[in-house]
Scaffold this active site. Structure first.
Site, PDB file in Angstrom:
ATOM      1  N   ASP A  51       0.988  -1.147  -0.070  1.00  0.00           N
ATOM      2  CA  ASP A  51      -0.053   0.037   0.023  1.00  0.00           C
ATOM      3  C   ASP A  51       0.851   1.160  -0.119  1.00  0.00           C
ATOM      4  OD1 ASP A  51       0.813  -0.083   2.550  1.00  0.00           O
ATOM      5  OD2 ASP A  51      -1.102  -0.036   3.412  1.00  0.00           O
ATOM      6  N   SER A  52       2.351   1.097   0.043  1.00  0.00           N
ATOM      7  CA  SER A  52       3.241   2.166  -0.462  1.00  0.00           C
ATOM      8  C   SER A  52       2.647   2.720  -1.623  1.00  0.00           C
ATOM      9  CB  SER A  52       4.486   1.785  -0.338  1.00  0.00           C
ATOM     10  OG  SER A  52       4.675   0.653  -1.366  1.00  0.00           O
ATOM     11  N   GLU A 188      10.123  -3.903   9.648  1.00  0.00           N
ATOM     12  CA  GLU A 188      10.547  -2.632   9.054  1.00  0.00           C
ATOM     13  C   GLU A 188      10.979  -1.798  10.219  1.00  0.00           C
ATOM     14  OE1 GLU A 188       7.550  -0.809   6.848  1.00  0.00           O
ATOM     15  OE2 GLU A 188       8.463   1.165   6.596  1.00  0.00           O
TER      16      GLU A 188
HETATM   17  O1  KIV Z   1       3.618  -1.032   1.295  1.00  0.00           O
HETATM   18  C1  KIV Z   1       4.814  -1.378   1.470  1.00  0.00           C
HETATM   19  O2  KIV Z   1       5.240  -1.123   0.300  1.00  0.00           O
HETATM   20  C2  KIV Z   1       5.339  -2.281   2.277  1.00  0.00           C
HETATM   21  C3  KIV Z   1       6.679  -2.365   2.282  1.00  0.00           C
HETATM   22  C4  KIV Z   1       7.368  -1.529   2.469  1.00  0.00           C
HETATM   23  C5  KIV Z   1       7.361  -3.833   2.905  1.00  0.00           C
HETATM   24  O3  KIV Z   1       4.683  -2.735   3.137  1.00  0.00           O
END
Ligand code: KIV
Length: 270
Positions: A51-52, A188
């Site tokens: 969701d990034s 993270e």
């Molecule tokens: O949303 C994302 O891209 C993630 C990664 C940073 C692991 O959760």
């Protein structure tokens, strides 16, 4: 080398075998068809359709506004052309508030979005939901340490688990997720020593993002490792495009650096 350099699909069994054999798992976020082809050609073992995407593609200030429709749209774009990398898709904030809602959301990510596994944020607090999903045959990846869905302002993106109490809570999160049946664990923004401690303590493969070199694998946000994210970036980010000169070259260099253990280096760690 894992099967990911050939055209054999990477399964969870393959990823577990990589952990057992000490081969590092190279993972990147991925959100569309063109990058899926580039990343698969470069031998990326696993994608997180994260969701990034809300921040790097959609321009939001956080991941909070991302919807199930956003996730399905991007996961589908990846799955449509994906041939062999393992695909983990994020459950967005608000889509797993109860076990029943989590299952409906996860089943949509699997059936429409082509997810091999879904990911959710939180440890002890999410254990019942993880167990419910696993009992309904949905593979789950946990996400502990820094939890972007819980961040309410930019200053809250900080290293987690620096003191004994918070480190113990993160270790307890990892155990709770393992007991609930999670198959993978993303960690993270935690100190490298804690990343190692959790990796030794659990039996599922761990994937670090700012969690030190001893995790079983590494992940970065694609746009960060290509140097196209504006603003101040966390110390664990490395711009692989700068030296490689092309996007396929940058991704290949990242895969090599993860596999040979040169990424993350000490300067990328907490
Ligand atoms: O949303 C994302 O891209 C993630 C990664 C940073 C692991 O959760």
């Amino acid at each position: 080398m894992s099967d990911s350099t050939e055209n054999t699909p990477v399964t969870l069994e393959v990823i577990n075998a990589m952990r057992r054999q000490g081969e590092k798992i190279a993972c990147l976020t991925c959100y569309d068809a063109s990058f899926t082809r580039v990343l698969e050609s470069a031998g990326v073992d696993m994608f997180i359709i994260g969701d990034s995407l809300g921040m790097v593609l959609l321009g939001y200030a956080s991941t909070a506004p991302v919807t199930m429709d956003d996730m399905v749209y991007h996961a589908t774009s990846v799955a449509r052309v994906g041939r062999h990398s393992y695909r983990v898709v994020d459950l967005p904030k608000g889509s797993y508030a109860s076990p029943v809602q989590a299952l409906a959301s996860a089943e949509r990510l699997v059936s429409e979005g082509g997810a091999h596994m879904v990911k959710l944020e939180g440890g002890v607090a999410q254990a019942a939901i993880v167990e419910y999903l696993v009992n309904h045959d949905v593979p789950v990846c946990g996400h502990i340490g820094l939890l972007p869905q819980s961040v309410s302002k930019a200053g809250d993106y900080r290293v987690q688990g620096r003191d004994a109490t918070t480190a113990a809570a993160i270790l307890a999160d990892a155990h709770a997720l393992q007991d609930a049946g999670a198959g993978l664990l993303v960690m993270e923004c935690i100190p490298a020593g804690l990343g190692k401690e959790v990796t030794v303590a659990v039996s599922m493969p761990t994937i670090g993002i700012g969690a030190g070199p001893d995790c079983d694998g590494q992940v970065l946000v694609l746009h960060d490792m290509l140097g196209i994210t504006m603003g101040r970036l966390p110390r664990f980010v490395h711009d692989f495009l700068q030296d490689a000169g092309s996007i396929p070259g940058a991704v290949a260099a990242y895969v090599c650096a993860v596999k040979d253990g040169s990424y993350p280096a000490a300067r990328h760690c907490y």
